[in-house]
Design an enzyme around this catalytic site. Structure first.
Site, PDB file in Angstrom:
ATOM      1  N   ASP A 118       0.821  -1.359   0.038  1.00 20.18           N
ATOM      2  CA  ASP A 118       0.090   0.245  -0.330  1.00 20.18           C
ATOM      3  C   ASP A 118       1.336   1.332   0.497  1.00 20.18           C
ATOM      4  O   ASP A 118       2.210   1.410   0.700  1.00 20.18           O
ATOM      5  CB  ASP A 118      -1.050  -0.033   1.438  1.00 20.18           C
ATOM      6  CG  ASP A 118      -1.999   1.214   1.478  1.00 20.18           C
ATOM      7  OD1 ASP A 118      -2.639   1.305   0.459  1.00 20.18           O
ATOM      8  OD2 ASP A 118      -1.813   2.050   1.765  1.00 20.18           O
ATOM      9  N   ASN A 126      -2.714  13.210  -2.982  1.00 22.82           N
ATOM     10  CA  ASN A 126      -4.287  13.490  -4.000  1.00 22.82           C
ATOM     11  C   ASN A 126      -4.457  14.879  -3.543  1.00 22.82           C
ATOM     12  O   ASN A 126      -4.667  15.849  -4.660  1.00 22.82           O
ATOM     13  CB  ASN A 126      -5.666  12.021  -3.688  1.00 22.82           C
ATOM     14  CG  ASN A 126      -4.984  11.217  -4.737  1.00 22.82           C
ATOM     15  OD1 ASN A 126      -5.175  11.302  -5.598  1.00 22.82           O
ATOM     16  ND2 ASN A 126      -5.861  10.151  -4.027  1.00 22.82           N
ATOM     17  N   HIS A 131      -6.337  14.417  -8.075  1.00 25.08           N
ATOM     18  CA  HIS A 131      -6.726  12.470  -8.594  1.00 25.08           C
ATOM     19  C   HIS A 131      -6.202  12.546  -9.545  1.00 25.08           C
ATOM     20  O   HIS A 131      -5.378  11.640 -10.522  1.00 25.08           O
ATOM     21  CB  HIS A 131      -8.002  12.828  -8.581  1.00 25.08           C
ATOM     22  CG  HIS A 131      -8.885  12.240  -7.197  1.00 25.08           C
ATOM     23  ND1 HIS A 131      -8.967  11.074  -6.236  1.00 25.08           N
ATOM     24  CD2 HIS A 131      -9.988  13.194  -6.855  1.00 25.08           C
ATOM     25  CE1 HIS A 131      -9.185  11.569  -5.148  1.00 25.08           C
ATOM     26  NE2 HIS A 131      -9.636  12.870  -5.148  1.00 25.08           N
ATOM     27  N   ASP A 135      -3.115  10.204 -10.192  1.00 24.54           N
ATOM     28  CA  ASP A 135      -3.420   8.847 -11.262  1.00 24.54           C
ATOM     29  C   ASP A 135      -2.211   8.243 -11.518  1.00 24.54           C
ATOM     30  O   ASP A 135      -1.446   7.586 -11.880  1.00 24.54           O
ATOM     31  CB  ASP A 135      -4.293   9.303 -11.532  1.00 24.54           C
ATOM     32  CG  ASP A 135      -5.889   9.091 -11.443  1.00 24.54           C
ATOM     33  OD1 ASP A 135      -5.901   7.961 -10.314  1.00 24.54           O
ATOM     34  OD2 ASP A 135      -6.962   9.498 -12.289  1.00 24.54           O
ATOM     35  N   GLU A 161      -4.886   2.570  -4.168  1.00 27.33           N
ATOM     36  CA  GLU A 161      -3.637   2.810  -3.985  1.00 27.33           C
ATOM     37  C   GLU A 161      -3.041   1.438  -3.195  1.00 27.33           C
ATOM     38  O   GLU A 161      -1.968   1.235  -2.535  1.00 27.33           O
ATOM     39  CB  GLU A 161      -3.239   3.948  -2.809  1.00 27.33           C
ATOM     40  CG  GLU A 161      -2.936   3.742  -1.176  1.00 27.33           C
ATOM     41  CD  GLU A 161      -4.747   4.497  -0.944  1.00 27.33           C
ATOM     42  OE1 GLU A 161      -4.861   4.585  -0.376  1.00 27.33           O
ATOM     43  OE2 GLU A 161      -5.483   4.008  -2.203  1.00 27.33           O
ATOM     44  N   ARG A 181      13.135  -5.350  -1.890  1.00 21.05           N
ATOM     45  CA  ARG A 181      14.093  -4.841  -3.396  1.00 21.05           C
ATOM     46  C   ARG A 181      12.309  -3.788  -4.270  1.00 21.05           C
ATOM     47  O   ARG A 181      13.102  -2.760  -5.181  1.00 21.05           O
ATOM     48  CB  ARG A 181      13.755  -6.232  -5.281  1.00 21.05           C
ATOM     49  CG  ARG A 181      15.328  -6.429  -4.297  1.00 21.05           C
ATOM     50  CD  ARG A 181      15.469  -7.850  -5.261  1.00 21.05           C
ATOM     51  NE  ARG A 181      14.280  -8.656  -5.851  1.00 21.05           N
ATOM     52  CZ  ARG A 181      15.188  -9.978  -5.403  1.00 21.05           C
ATOM     53  NH1 ARG A 181      15.782  -9.767  -4.821  1.00 21.05           N
ATOM     54  NH2 ARG A 181      14.285 -11.215  -5.761  1.00 21.05           N
TER      55      ARG A 181
END
Length: 240
Positions: A118, A126, A131, A135, A161, A181
């Site tokens: 996440d 945002n 937004h 994106d 997300e 990684r």
């Protein structure tokens, strides 16, 4: 998944089918000529240019049309299993593959791991960039992560997300290294948004490796709980 076991894409499949169907035109005409009293070999020798024209002409038409049909089918198929924003797999496909891979891992006693991740403080992204900017962050992050995935891995967007990476034949220690990684890749990624200075984001990751007789819900829940711990411990961390 090996190349031999990978499903053929619809464009290639339809092109092959079109080529096979196109061969029916000269064969059909030859059969008509034979029933009319012509000798097959003599017919081919005498009118070879006609049969060649029929074969290649119909193949061009059939294959071209088949490729068009295959592209439309591939587009429809992708809409069903792909996330429209990022182009990676969606939650529906991830759940289907997770069930399949768990069954395979338990049947053949092979390792299976999953990484649940996440983006950190994404609401602030945002709020600051809007937004459309958020994106763009998602697109750039998923592109960078995709370069780190293996052919057999399943990388999917499972929430706003939130992402999951299913790792067939990957044990616990390798999955932790894999997640680390990815964490470093995202941390070092310069996000570029037009007219804005480059900036960075971080990601938190939870790792779980399948236990014997574990269900898909329990497997995924453990990865989710480890992600929650990563968030609690300060974010930009891997917890297994």
């Amino acid at each position: 998944m090996s190349l031999l076991s990978a499903p053929m894409n619809k464009i290639t499949l339809r092109a092959i089918q079109g080529g096979i169907l196109a061969a029916g035109a000269p064969i059909g005409w030859l059969i008509i000529r034979v029933f009319s009293g012509s000798e097959p070999l003599a017919e081919l020798q005498q009118h070879w240019s006609l049969y060649a024209y029929m074969l290649f002409g119909t193949q061009m038409v059939f294959i071209t049309f088949s490729i068009y049909v295959g592209r439309q089918e591939q587009l429809i198929s992708n809409l069903a299993i792909r996330d429209s924003l990022t182009g990676i797999f969606n939650l529906r496909f991830m759940v289907e593959r997770m069930n399949e891979e768990i069954a395979n891992a338990q049947r053949y006693n092979t390792a299976l791991s999953v990484i649940y991740c996440d983006l950190d403080h994404f609401k602030k992204v945002n709020d600051q960039y809007g937004h459309p900017g958020g994106d763009e962050v998602l697109r750039q992050v998923t592109k960078a992560i995709s370069f780190k995935t293996r052919t057999q891995d399943v990388f999917a967007r499972v929430g706003g997300e939130e992402f999951a990476i299913l790792l067939p034949q990957c044990n616990h220690s390798d999955a932790i290294d894999y997640a680390e990684r990815i964490r470093k890749t995202v941390e070092q990624l310069p996000i570029q948004i037009p007219t804005k200075p480059a900036f960075g984001v971080t990601i938190s990751l939870g790792v779980a490796t399948l236990k014997e007789h574990e269900t898909v819900n329990d497997f995924y829940k453990r990865a989710d709980q480890n992600l929650y711990l990563a968030k609690q411990q300060g974010r930009n961390k891997v917890v297994a």
